[in-house]
Design a protein around this motif. Structure first.
Motif, PDB file in Angstrom:
ATOM      1  N   ILE B 114       0.845  -1.199   0.000  1.00  0.00           N
ATOM      2  CA  ILE B 114       0.000   0.000   0.000  1.00  0.00           C
ATOM      3  C   ILE B 114       0.881   1.251   0.000  1.00  0.00           C
ATOM      4  CG2 ILE B 114      -1.683   1.308   1.353  1.00  0.00           C
ATOM      5  CD1 ILE B 114      -2.841  -1.424   2.231  1.00  0.00           C
ATOM      6  N   ILE B 115       1.938   1.238   0.809  1.00  0.00           N
ATOM      7  CA  ILE B 115       2.809   2.413   0.871  1.00  0.00           C
ATOM      8  C   ILE B 115       3.445   2.686  -0.494  1.00  0.00           C
ATOM      9  CG2 ILE B 115       4.939   3.324   1.886  1.00  0.00           C
ATOM     10  CD1 ILE B 115       4.187   1.837   4.456  1.00  0.00           C
ATOM     11  N   VAL B 116       3.908   1.641  -1.159  1.00  0.00           N
ATOM     12  CA  VAL B 116       4.528   1.847  -2.470  1.00  0.00           C
ATOM     13  C   VAL B 116       3.515   2.421  -3.449  1.00  0.00           C
ATOM     14  CG1 VAL B 116       5.570   0.718  -4.453  1.00  0.00           C
ATOM     15  CG2 VAL B 116       6.274   0.069  -2.179  1.00  0.00           C
ATOM     16  N   ASN B 117       2.303   1.887  -3.427  1.00  0.00           N
ATOM     17  CA  ASN B 117       1.289   2.404  -4.343  1.00  0.00           C
ATOM     18  C   ASN B 117       0.982   3.868  -4.072  1.00  0.00           C
ATOM     19  OD1 ASN B 117      -0.260   0.610  -6.405  1.00  0.00           O
ATOM     20  ND2 ASN B 117       0.427  -0.757  -4.766  1.00  0.00           N
ATOM     21  N   VAL B 118       0.879   4.206  -2.787  1.00  0.00           N
ATOM     22  CA  VAL B 118       0.610   5.604  -2.445  1.00  0.00           C
ATOM     23  C   VAL B 118       1.760   6.469  -2.946  1.00  0.00           C
ATOM     24  CG1 VAL B 118       0.410   7.223  -0.516  1.00  0.00           C
ATOM     25  CG2 VAL B 118      -0.865   5.075  -0.486  1.00  0.00           C
ATOM     26  N   ALA B 119       2.984   6.012  -2.697  1.00  0.00           N
ATOM     27  CA  ALA B 119       4.143   6.802  -3.118  1.00  0.00           C
ATOM     28  C   ALA B 119       4.104   7.040  -4.620  1.00  0.00           C
ATOM     29  CB  ALA B 119       5.435   6.094  -2.721  1.00  0.00           C
ATOM     30  N   VAL B 120       3.787   6.004  -5.381  1.00  0.00           N
ATOM     31  CA  VAL B 120       3.780   6.163  -6.840  1.00  0.00           C
ATOM     32  C   VAL B 120       2.652   7.102  -7.262  1.00  0.00           C
ATOM     33  CG1 VAL B 120       3.421   4.965  -9.024  1.00  0.00           C
ATOM     34  CG2 VAL B 120       4.890   3.954  -7.283  1.00  0.00           C
ATOM     35  N   LEU B 121       1.483   6.917  -6.667  1.00  0.00           N
ATOM     36  CA  LEU B 121       0.349   7.751  -7.089  1.00  0.00           C
ATOM     37  C   LEU B 121       0.532   9.208  -6.685  1.00  0.00           C
ATOM     38  CD1 LEU B 121      -2.572   5.263  -6.476  1.00  0.00           C
ATOM     39  CD2 LEU B 121      -1.753   6.153  -8.666  1.00  0.00           C
ATOM     40  N   THR B 130      12.232  -0.536 -11.665  1.00  0.00           N
ATOM     41  CA  THR B 130      13.661  -0.783 -11.487  1.00  0.00           C
ATOM     42  C   THR B 130      14.348   0.305 -10.662  1.00  0.00           C
ATOM     43  OG1 THR B 130      13.796   0.173 -13.671  1.00  0.00           O
ATOM     44  CG2 THR B 130      14.139  -2.182 -13.510  1.00  0.00           C
ATOM     45  N   SER B 131      13.729   1.459 -10.546  1.00  0.00           N
ATOM     46  CA  SER B 131      14.223   2.589  -9.734  1.00  0.00           C
ATOM     47  C   SER B 131      15.738   2.784  -9.820  1.00  0.00           C
ATOM     48  CB  SER B 131      13.792   2.448  -8.271  1.00  0.00           C
ATOM     49  OG  SER B 131      14.159   1.207  -7.713  1.00  0.00           O
ATOM     50  N   TYR B 132      16.248   2.776 -11.058  1.00  0.00           N
ATOM     51  CA  TYR B 132      17.687   2.997 -11.232  1.00  0.00           C
ATOM     52  C   TYR B 132      18.125   4.328 -10.636  1.00  0.00           C
ATOM     53  CZ  TYR B 132      17.847  -0.679 -14.854  1.00  0.00           C
ATOM     54  OH  TYR B 132      17.794  -1.861 -15.537  1.00  0.00           O
ATOM     55  N   VAL B 133      19.178   4.311  -9.823  1.00  0.00           N
ATOM     56  CA  VAL B 133      19.775   5.574  -9.418  1.00  0.00           C
ATOM     57  C   VAL B 133      20.537   6.103 -10.639  1.00  0.00           C
ATOM     58  CG1 VAL B 133      19.985   4.867  -7.037  1.00  0.00           C
ATOM     59  CG2 VAL B 133      21.899   4.522  -8.570  1.00  0.00           C
ATOM     60  N   PRO B 139      11.263   8.830  -0.188  1.00  0.00           N
ATOM     61  CA  PRO B 139      11.783   7.806   0.736  1.00  0.00           C
ATOM     62  C   PRO B 139      10.781   6.689   1.024  1.00  0.00           C
ATOM     63  CG  PRO B 139      12.314   9.991   1.552  1.00  0.00           C
ATOM     64  CD  PRO B 139      11.468  10.192   0.334  1.00  0.00           C
ATOM     65  N   HIS B 140       9.496   7.032   1.135  1.00  0.00           N
ATOM     66  CA  HIS B 140       8.569   5.952   1.500  1.00  0.00           C
ATOM     67  C   HIS B 140       8.380   4.945   0.365  1.00  0.00           C
ATOM     68  CE1 HIS B 140       6.252   9.331   0.047  1.00  0.00           C
ATOM     69  NE2 HIS B 140       5.162   8.627  -0.096  1.00  0.00           N
ATOM     70  N   PHE B 141       8.770   5.290  -0.852  1.00  0.00           N
ATOM     71  CA  PHE B 141       8.753   4.301  -1.935  1.00  0.00           C
ATOM     72  C   PHE B 141       9.696   3.145  -1.582  1.00  0.00           C
ATOM     73  CE2 PHE B 141      10.787   2.683  -5.797  1.00  0.00           C
ATOM     74  CZ  PHE B 141       9.712   2.409  -6.633  1.00  0.00           C
ATOM     75  N   TYR B 142      10.927   3.503  -1.201  1.00  0.00           N
ATOM     76  CA  TYR B 142      11.895   2.454  -0.853  1.00  0.00           C
ATOM     77  C   TYR B 142      11.481   1.749   0.437  1.00  0.00           C
ATOM     78  CZ  TYR B 142      14.598   5.218  -4.171  1.00  0.00           C
ATOM     79  OH  TYR B 142      14.991   5.904  -5.279  1.00  0.00           O
ATOM     80  N   LEU B 143      10.943   2.530   1.362  1.00  0.00           N
ATOM     81  CA  LEU B 143      10.523   1.944   2.627  1.00  0.00           C
ATOM     82  C   LEU B 143       9.457   0.870   2.381  1.00  0.00           C
ATOM     83  CD1 LEU B 143      10.783   2.088   5.711  1.00  0.00           C
ATOM     84  CD2 LEU B 143       8.826   3.644   5.697  1.00  0.00           C
ATOM     85  N   LEU B 206      18.428   5.198   2.410  1.00  0.00           N
ATOM     86  CA  LEU B 206      19.170   6.204   3.183  1.00  0.00           C
ATOM     87  C   LEU B 206      19.598   7.365   2.285  1.00  0.00           C
ATOM     88  CD1 LEU B 206      21.306   3.816   5.402  1.00  0.00           C
ATOM     89  CD2 LEU B 206      19.181   5.002   5.977  1.00  0.00           C
ATOM     90  N   TRP B 207      19.928   7.039   1.051  1.00  0.00           N
ATOM     91  CA  TRP B 207      20.323   8.072   0.093  1.00  0.00           C
ATOM     92  C   TRP B 207      19.145   9.014  -0.189  1.00  0.00           C
ATOM     93  CZ3 TRP B 207      18.514   7.734  -5.188  1.00  0.00           C
ATOM     94  CH2 TRP B 207      19.130   8.630  -6.085  1.00  0.00           C
ATOM     95  N   SER B 208      17.944   8.432  -0.307  1.00  0.00           N
ATOM     96  CA  SER B 208      16.787   9.294  -0.586  1.00  0.00           C
ATOM     97  C   SER B 208      16.468  10.165   0.618  1.00  0.00           C
ATOM     98  CB  SER B 208      15.571   8.445  -0.964  1.00  0.00           C
ATOM     99  OG  SER B 208      15.047   7.808   0.181  1.00  0.00           O
ATOM    100  N   LEU B 209      16.894   9.724   1.805  1.00  0.00           N
ATOM    101  CA  LEU B 209      16.699  10.559   2.996  1.00  0.00           C
ATOM    102  C   LEU B 209      17.817  11.580   3.150  1.00  0.00           C
ATOM    103  CD1 LEU B 209      15.655   7.866   5.623  1.00  0.00           C
ATOM    104  CD2 LEU B 209      14.231   9.722   4.757  1.00  0.00           C
ATOM    105  N   GLY B 210      18.850  11.478   2.318  1.00  0.00           N
ATOM    106  CA  GLY B 210      19.952  12.429   2.416  1.00  0.00           C
ATOM    107  C   GLY B 210      21.040  11.998   3.381  1.00  0.00           C
ATOM    108  N   ILE B 211      20.940  10.770   3.923  1.00  0.00           N
ATOM    109  CA  ILE B 211      21.945  10.330   4.898  1.00  0.00           C
ATOM    110  C   ILE B 211      23.206   9.839   4.190  1.00  0.00           C
ATOM    111  CG2 ILE B 211      22.394   8.660   6.748  1.00  0.00           C
ATOM    112  CD1 ILE B 211      19.384   8.840   7.376  1.00  0.00           C
ATOM    113  N   ILE B 212      23.014   9.200   3.030  1.00  0.00           N
ATOM    114  CA  ILE B 212      24.162   8.763   2.228  1.00  0.00           C
ATOM    115  C   ILE B 212      24.252   9.696   1.027  1.00  0.00           C
ATOM    116  CG2 ILE B 212      24.958   6.932   0.687  1.00  0.00           C
ATOM    117  CD1 ILE B 212      24.016   4.898   2.576  1.00  0.00           C
TER     118      ILE B 212
END
Ligand code: HEM
Ligand SMILES: [Cu+2]
Lengths: 56, 570
Positions: B114-121, B130-133, B139-143, B206-212
């Motif tokens: 559900i979280i991924v779907n919400v993030a995408v929508l 594939t979410s290539y960097v 962040p919640h997409f990856y979460l 972590l990268w999407s959160l800015g930590i890495i």
């Protein structure tokens, strides 16, 4: 017609054949199934990537 | 303790009720996400149909992201959890280890999905599945992905735990039945898959959160595909197990040789995952040795595994049918197969299309040199709709028609719709696969919003045939969608409104007494047994396999020829 009903084949001397012991051991299979791709795909691949020289 | 079980009147299996409830929950969640993801698939296909061109560009990529995630990950993996619980607790007649952990896994998967779907929508995570960097999603997409993966991992642990329980409580004799072994193969590949996913998605989160600060794109792609490709191999192992299960339950078919089939699964365990490297075939920075070892030498052993299954599944059906007296000519067994039974017809079409469409195109595309002709074209989605839709999805749909009477204990509503469903869906999917492959051969790119390049700085004209292919693809997509809707309607209708089943159900054509599985068992009981048909009199299967090889070899060489014309050596 040979029937192997319920009981898999056991060699004459009562020892279970090697392949069967392997196939009957899920955790050994799990170990191999992780080891092989980790070595040949992940480790080998990543080692090649990290050896690419960084542009000056 | 005793009341936690019931005995299935059809198969004679002891069914652990908590396992049964988990199977139901996972199957229902799977179907819901198939409906959502299939809807996005239709939108994507209608947009790629030049005459319709439905969605604006940003919505197209959003829908494509949602489509890939919901069908490839969510639908399939939820269904696979149901398969794992069925193949362990039910087929081994034992209790499911730690149902609570299994429920925790289910809740995590559902929350993650559900979280991924919400993030995408929400529109900030249109990064394709594939979410290539360096593309960055919210962040919640990856979460959400991570939660889903952890949940699935718990499911695998419960499966392994159940194997231990069954062995300790001696609920089966000798070796586990083949269907369970296939599920074991799937679970093993799943552990590697999920571990790889965690290795790469945790830092990306972590990268999407800015930590890495930085994620290397090549390392990302390599490790991501250890997950992305291996997860397709979970599907292959699972749907092959499902083929064996359906053949056993409907016709009492036993594998030609249990040993050989198990060996084929062992090839999967050892080699299938290496093929992940075919996603890196045009990547600079990794050597040809690495590419070719992983996609050819090792991979062909896994392909050999598939060919063994491709021979022994129809072979086991032929052997079972011949035992039932259908011995005229080489094909009476096939002509008089239960084609009106959606479990059987879906399974057999899945087998044929997986081999002919998905399998052949996969081996061709996985060859480093020929891959250059179609890398990143629509040929790729064409290929994998042949594997993961015509193969896996159709097989899972087919076994649903057995799960409803056996596990949900409901009769099918609208049996005529159910009877036609595999054909409508199968035809549509064959169309999608073949027309996308056709367009790809003409160079049409995958993941592309507008093949007319209207207003582009560097215009390009595709041949008219490419537009025709995209139109036919759109029509096939409509057909496949109708087939998908038929499936969802029958499943939801049966689960909620079907008449309750009491007593045994007829899963396949009745067999003469004492013939069913080559023993005195009723047909369906064979699914929980270790044992082989012990015959090699399968001329029809040998003929079919011969046809397959001829097609395979011809198509393979046609592509080499084509390559030599694109890239002449002078
Ligand atoms: C009604 C049924 C379906 C239709 C009409 C459909 C159609 C399509 C189309 C047109 C594309 C876009 C190709 C592109 O532009 O690159 C696509 C992509 C894709 N489809 Fe389907 N599909 C269907 C069902 C499924 C199912 C059941 C699965 C998985 C089990 C699946 C997995 C995928 C994946 C993984 C992609 C790639 C997404 C990406 O490139 O990011 N599809 N599909
Ligand atoms: Cu792949």
């Amino acid at each position: 017609m040979p029937e192997s009903e319920g009981k898999p084949p056991v060699e004459g001397d009562g020892r279970v054949p090697f392949m069967q012991r392997l196939l009957d051991n899920p955790f050994l299979l799990l170990f191999l199934g992780i080891l092989v791709p980790t070595v040949f795909y992940l480790l080998w691949g990543i080692m090649e990537i990290v050896q690419i020289p960084v542009a000056p | 303790m005793a009341e936690a079980f019931r005995t299935c009147p059809t198969t004679g299996l002891k069914v652990h009720l908590p396992a049964e409830n988990l199977i139901k929950a996972n199957a229902v969640a799977a179907v819901v996400f198939l409906a959502i993801g299939g809807f996005f698939g239709l939108l994507v296909a209608l947009t790629r149909w030049p005459a319709v061109h439905l969605l604006p560009a940003d919505w197209f990529y959003l829908a494509l992201t949602a489509h890939g995630l919901d069908v490839l990950l969510v639908w399939i993996i939820f269904f696979e959890m149901a398969v794992l619980y069925f193949a362990s607790a039910v087929l081994l007649n034992c209790r499911l280890a730690t149902p609570r952990v299994a429920w925790a896994g289910f809740v995590l998967m559902l929350a993650g999905a559900i979280i991924v779907n919400v993030a995408v929508l929400q529109g900030q995570s249109t990064v394709m599945f594939t979410s290539y960097v360096p593309m960055k999603a919210a962040p919640h997409f990856y979460l959400g992905m991570l939660l889903f993966a952890v949940g699935a991992l718990l499911g695998c642990f419960v499966f392994f735990g159940t194997l231990v329980v069954a062995r300790e409580e001696r609920t089966y004799r000798g070796s586990i039945p083949l269907v369970t072994f296939g599920a074991l193969t799937a679970a093993i590949i799943a552990v590697f898959t999920i571990a790889s996913g965690a290795i790469i998605l945790i830092p990306t989160f972590l990268w999407s959160l800015g930590i890495i600060q930085h994620i290397d794109t090549m390392v990302y792609k390599t490790v991501w595909w250890a997950m992305g490709h291996s997860s397709q191999q979970i599907n292959v192992a699972a749907h092959v197990a499902v083929w064996y299960a359906i053949a056993a339950m409907v016709l009492g078919a036993k594998p030609i040789s249990e040993k050989v089939s198990r060996l084929a699964f062992l090839f999967y365990i050892l080699f299938l995952q290496l093929a992940s490297a075919h996603h890196m075939l045009v990547e600079p920075g990794v050597s040809s040795e690495w590419k070719i070892f992983n996609t050819s030498y090792a991979m062909y052993l896994a392909v050999l595994g598939s060919m063994i299954h491709g021979m022994t599944v129809p072979g086991s059906i032929e052997a079972a049918q011949r035992r039932r007296g259908l011995t005229n000519g080489i094909f009476e067994w096939l002509r008089k197969a239960p084609w009106g039974n959606p479990a059987f017809s879906g399974m057999f079409m899945s087998l044929v299309m997986f081999g002919f469409i998905g399998g052949i195109s996969g081996v061709v595309m996985g060859t480093e040199q020929i891959n250059l002709i179609m890398h990143n074209t629509l040929y790729v989605p064409g290929h994998f709709h042949g594997t993961v839709v015509a193969g896996t999805t159709l097989a899972f749909m087919a076994i649903t028609y057995l799960v409803i009477p056996l596990i949900f204990r409901r009769e099918l509503v609208m049996p005529r719709v159910a009877k036609w469903q595999p054909y409508v869906f199968g035809l549509g999917v064959a169309g999608i696969s073949l027309f996308m492959m056709g367009a790809g051969t003409l160079g049409v790119a995958r993941r592309h919003w507008d093949i007319t390049f209207a207003g582009a700085m560097l215009p390009y004209d595709y041949p008219g045939a490419a537009f025709l292919m995209m139109g036919l693809n759109g029509l096939s997509a409509v057909l496949a969608t109708i087939g998908g809707i038929m499936y969802v309607v029958v499943v939801v209708g049966s689960v909620f409104f079907g008449r309750r089943v009491e007593g045994p159900v007829e899963l396949g054509p009745p067999a003469p007494r004492g013939v069913a599985g080559g023993s005195d068992l009723p047909a369906a009981e064979v699914v929980g047994q270790y044992g082989s048909a012990g015959t090699l009199k399968i001329p029809g299967t040998v003929a079919l396999v011969g046809v397959f090889f001829v097609c395979f070899v011809l198509y393979y060489f046609v592509n080499w020829k084509y390559l030599s014309e694109i890239w002449p050596l002078r």
